[in-house]
Design an enzyme around this catalytic site. Sequence first.
Site, PDB file in Angstrom:
ATOM      1  N   ARG A 105      40.020  44.603  40.113  1.00 28.54           N
ATOM      2  CA  ARG A 105      39.432  44.878  38.807  1.00 28.54           C
ATOM      3  C   ARG A 105      38.098  45.595  38.963  1.00 28.54           C
ATOM      4  NH1 ARG A 105      38.780  40.012  34.585  1.00 28.54           N
ATOM      5  NH2 ARG A 105      41.031  40.286  34.593  1.00 28.54           N
ATOM      6  N   SER A 168      37.178  39.393  48.484  1.00 29.02           N
ATOM      7  CA  SER A 168      37.589  37.990  48.612  1.00 29.02           C
ATOM      8  C   SER A 168      38.479  37.725  49.813  1.00 29.02           C
ATOM      9  CB  SER A 168      38.278  37.554  47.322  1.00 29.02           C
ATOM     10  OG  SER A 168      37.434  37.778  46.223  1.00 29.02           O
ATOM     11  N   ASP A 222      34.526  36.096  45.988  1.00 32.27           N
ATOM     12  CA  ASP A 222      34.795  35.782  44.587  1.00 32.27           C
ATOM     13  C   ASP A 222      34.269  34.405  44.192  1.00 32.27           C
ATOM     14  OD1 ASP A 222      36.663  34.443  46.120  1.00 32.27           O
ATOM     15  OD2 ASP A 222      38.382  34.984  44.891  1.00 32.27           O
TER      16      ASP A 222
END
Length: 368
Positions: A105, A168, A222
């Site tokens: 994203r 992440s 993350d």
Amino acid sequence: MVDEIRHQYEEDILNLSFSGRHTLGTPKVIPPDPQLEERCSNLILSDDQIERVSATLLKEIENGLRQKTNGEADIKCYPTYVRNLPNGEERGKFLALDLGGTNFRVLLIHLGEATPEKEFASRIFAVPHQIMTGPGEALFDHIAECLALFVKEYKVDKEVIPLGFTFSFPCRQEGLTKARLVQWTKGFTCANVEGEDVVELLQRAIHKRGDVTIEVMAVLNDTTGTLMACAYKQPACRIGLIVGTGLNACYVEKLDNIERWDGDFDDPKQCIINTEWGAFGDNGCLDFVRTEYDKALDAATLNRGRQLYEKMVSGMYMGEIVRHVLVSLAKEGFILNGSSYRHLLKPGKFLTKYISKIEDSPEGDFTN
């Protein structure tokens, strides 16, 4: 083709109906099968087992924090070099990139500069399988291309906006803008990335394009991003937890407890620790709760023997664990009443989202 797909779907539904029973009409409560419950009892942890897992987890985290035991620790407890938490008064315009699975994203965030409905814009981009398993350069070129598309779409390509890079995967951080990938997880196997600084690889891909100016100002996991985002609105927050495609947690630790800390000791005397506890159990300490299904799943993965805790809990693997359970129960005659279960023999056939759909059904309704 549409008729073939519909026929296959209807056949799958019939084959996956437990004990050959459907609830196309009024749902009815099916009494539990004592033998089936006994067969599945190893999937339910007792209070004593949960307490043992908790105590073992704490011990492994302590091993990760200590200089002497970190080398052999399965939970590495990486310092993130993020020491301050937001207080809610931060202002400005920022870009965020979140890479941690088969999608990533990109966000444009306005802190304190816009009405609530215009606080951020976001777009999700896919990471094709051939890029997940191809050369590392292709991965970062793909990310850079998507970043360029995004900033042009929102007409900020002429501005220099700081970018926060959420990466992440297990990394050994050497500063706010330097993090070396320790090992790929979640199905990624991109060559020539492990051991390299992922910020440098991304920055190189962006500069190579020459059509946008984006500077990475921080790299983080993350879990750290989750903690920081929550602390922006809830200043008392001290733990970030991810239970999604993967599994991880971070928390705020005192510098005195971080024996491997190589930064300064000025205030605040704290640092966010990225535990990377998806690897909890890699040293065998969780063998007392691992089932034959966990072992079968692990044996078929690219990173066999690693990220065992993540494989027991996270969304990437949960559907596959259920598939192994269903195949085992069908072979032993507990479910399907002898109906064909050949479709379940294919790895990845039972998706994690099916579990959510089943759990969403009202009690006694077995339609899903």
